[in-house]
Design a protein around this motif. Structure first.
Motif, mmCIF file in Angstrom:
data_model
loop_
_atom_site.group_PDB
_atom_site.id
_atom_site.type_symbol
_atom_site.label_atom_id
_atom_site.label_comp_id
_atom_site.label_asym_id
_atom_site.label_seq_id
_atom_site.Cartn_x
_atom_site.Cartn_y
_atom_site.Cartn_z
ATOM 1 N N SER A 1 -15.698 7.968 4.223
ATOM 2 C CA SER A 1 -15.475 8.256 2.854
ATOM 3 C C SER A 1 -16.573 8.952 2.019
ATOM 4 N N THR A 2 -16.395 9.630 1.031
ATOM 5 C CA THR A 2 -17.388 10.168 0.210
ATOM 6 C C THR A 2 -17.027 9.717 -1.100
ATOM 7 N N PRO A 3 -17.595 8.947 -1.973
ATOM 8 C CA PRO A 3 -19.023 8.641 -1.457
ATOM 9 C C PRO A 3 -19.249 7.672 -0.382
ATOM 10 N N LYS A 4 -20.481 7.437 0.424
ATOM 11 C CA LYS A 4 -20.687 6.512 1.258
ATOM 12 C C LYS A 4 -20.506 5.221 0.929
ATOM 13 N N GLU A 5 -20.852 4.993 -0.321
ATOM 14 C CA GLU A 5 -20.697 3.632 -0.815
ATOM 15 C C GLU A 5 -19.843 3.485 -2.218
ATOM 16 N N PRO A 6 -18.585 3.439 -1.870
ATOM 17 C CA PRO A 6 -17.549 3.504 -3.251
ATOM 18 C C PRO A 6 -17.858 2.172 -3.855
ATOM 19 N N ASN A 7 -18.075 1.070 -3.417
ATOM 20 C CA ASN A 7 -18.156 -0.284 -3.997
ATOM 21 C C ASN A 7 -16.985 -0.796 -4.595
ATOM 22 N N TYR A 8 -15.926 -0.195 -4.036
ATOM 23 C CA TYR A 8 -14.620 -0.668 -4.939
ATOM 24 C C TYR A 8 -14.445 -2.030 -5.033
ATOM 25 N N PHE A 9 -14.687 -2.624 -4.035
ATOM 26 C CA PHE A 9 -14.252 -4.401 -4.137
ATOM 27 C C PHE A 9 -15.090 -4.778 -4.973
ATOM 28 N N GLU B 1 -7.691 4.785 -2.333
ATOM 29 C CA GLU B 1 -6.623 5.298 -1.234
ATOM 30 C C GLU B 1 -7.111 6.790 -1.155
ATOM 31 N N GLY B 2 -7.395 7.604 -2.413
ATOM 32 C CA GLY B 2 -7.524 8.877 -2.397
ATOM 33 C C GLY B 2 -8.998 9.195 -1.533
ATOM 34 N N LEU B 3 -9.754 8.198 -1.372
ATOM 35 C CA LEU B 3 -11.048 8.590 -0.593
ATOM 36 C C LEU B 3 -10.770 8.800 0.788
ATOM 37 N N PHE B 4 -9.662 8.279 1.233
ATOM 38 C CA PHE B 4 -9.116 8.504 2.718
ATOM 39 C C PHE B 4 -8.000 9.653 2.898
ATOM 40 N N ALA B 5 -7.762 10.085 1.994
ATOM 41 C CA ALA B 5 -6.361 10.944 1.847
ATOM 42 C C ALA B 5 -6.619 12.107 2.707
ATOM 43 N N THR C 1 0.957 -1.108 0.064
ATOM 44 C CA THR C 1 -0.126 -0.120 -0.031
ATOM 45 C C THR C 1 0.768 1.317 0.194
ATOM 46 N N SER C 2 0.459 2.296 -0.562
ATOM 47 C CA SER C 2 1.012 3.502 -0.730
ATOM 48 C C SER C 2 0.477 4.764 0.004
ATOM 49 N N GLY C 3 -0.780 4.554 0.212
ATOM 50 C CA GLY C 3 -1.711 5.587 0.932
ATOM 51 C C GLY C 3 -2.582 5.031 1.984
ATOM 52 N N PRO C 4 -3.438 5.844 2.387
ATOM 53 C CA PRO C 4 -4.361 5.396 3.685
ATOM 54 C C PRO C 4 -5.526 4.556 3.201
ATOM 55 N N LEU C 5 -5.834 3.460 3.947
ATOM 56 C CA LEU C 5 -6.865 2.654 3.581
ATOM 57 C C LEU C 5 -7.671 2.855 4.955
ATOM 58 N N PRO C 6 -8.979 1.972 4.581
ATOM 59 C CA PRO C 6 -9.967 2.075 5.623
ATOM 60 C C PRO C 6 -9.518 0.996 7.055
ATOM 61 N N ASP C 7 -10.113 1.590 8.280
ATOM 62 C CA ASP C 7 -9.858 0.731 9.254
ATOM 63 C C ASP C 7 -11.008 -0.149 9.453
#
Length: 285
Positions: free
Chosen positions: A36-44, A58-62, A3-9
């Motif tokens: 995060s914004t949006p509330k539901e990124p549905n990334y995975f 990662e940018g969602l939590f930057a 990882t290179s940036g922040p991730l959710p806990d």
């Protein structure tokens, strides 16, 4: 795993139409929590979103303040078999997230799901036809089946099971359970001033080309200038479902049987959990 940036806990992983939007709003209102914004990124879950890459996620939590607990809430993560790649993608990136799984009476959830899809014009006015043809109304309410892969991947201790009915009965106590599981800072508490979010009964059916003809600033200005308010309200009322649809008795009985079969699996993982009674009032005594 790099990882290179922040991730959710932590992640609120579902279920759809079970109060996750309200819970996410409550979490976002707490000091020391960043949602995060949006509330539901549905990334995975969603292929098109996942294709935007890890950097996008990662940018969602930057912008999270230093030391803040970071979270998101995507109900698509517990939508098997619609999104089969979710867990593999999640475990490849997140080693040990805290997870919250929020459920409700699965029959009531299915009805709210129908209203949600009706408002988006995914289904028509024939509720019986929709319930008989669209398996996701039942699949997404098979909570034992949906949560089992997460338990296997992350362990029972990583997952907090909660339910809409518990929040309706005692939101202060239930939110305290969530806060303790997530390790939120001391002093966080349920905010009484926040209204329930994303309520199905408040939904209006979308119109064709709504983003252009209804939602745009120019369209709103024209309506207010040319269409009397009484007529606007009458048209708006016609786009709202005035009565909750009913499921035919034979179909509801089959749905309940499927849900009770699935409940047995949920009870094996969460024995004695209050949600096992609160969410299944149709279970024989």
């Amino acid at each position: 795993m790099t990882t290179s940036g922040p991730l959710p806990d932590f992640i609120v992983i579902g279920a759809m139409k079970c109060g996750t939007t309200t819970l996410a709003a409550q979490l976002a209102a707490q000091a020391g929590v960043f949602m995060s914004t949006p509330k539901e990124p549905n990334y995975f879950s969603d292929d098109a979103v996942f294709a935007q890459g890890q950097g996008w996620y990662e940018g969602l939590f930057a912008q999270a303040p230093p030391g803040a607990l970071k979270g998101e809430a995507s109900t698509h993560y517990t939508k098997l078999p619609t999104h089969p790649e979710t867990l593999a993608r999640m475990t490849a990136l997140l080693a040990a997230p805290k997870l919250v799984y929020m459920i409700r009476n699965p029959v009531a959830r299915a009805v709210s799901h129908y209203i949600h899809d009706w408002s988006l014009r995914v289904v028509g006015d024939d509720a019986e036809a929709a319930f008989r043809s669209r398996t996701e109304f039942v699949d997404y309410g098979c909570y034992g089946m949906q949560i089992a892969p997460f338990i296997e991947a992350y362990g029972r201790g990583a997952v907090l099971l909660t339910c809409l009915e518990a929040f309706q009965t005692d939101p202060v106590a239930e939110f305290a359970r969530v806060a303790a599981h997530l390790g939120l800072p001391e002093g966080v508490a349920w905010q009484e001033g926040l209204d329930a979010q994303n309520v199905s009964g408040a939904r209006f059916r979308r119109l064709p080309f709504q983003s252009v003809l209804v939602d745009s600033r120019a369209a709103r200005a024209l309506r207010r200038g040319l269409v009397p308010k009484a007529l606007r309200e009458k048209i708006r009322a016609r786009r709202q479902m005035t009565a909750r649809p009913e499921i035919p008795a034979d179909l509801e009985a089959r749905m309940q049987a499927r849900f009770l079969e699935d409940r047995a699996g949920l009870a094996q993982v969460f024995p004695g959990h209050p949600a096992l009674d609160l969410c299944y009032p149709f279970r024989p005594a």
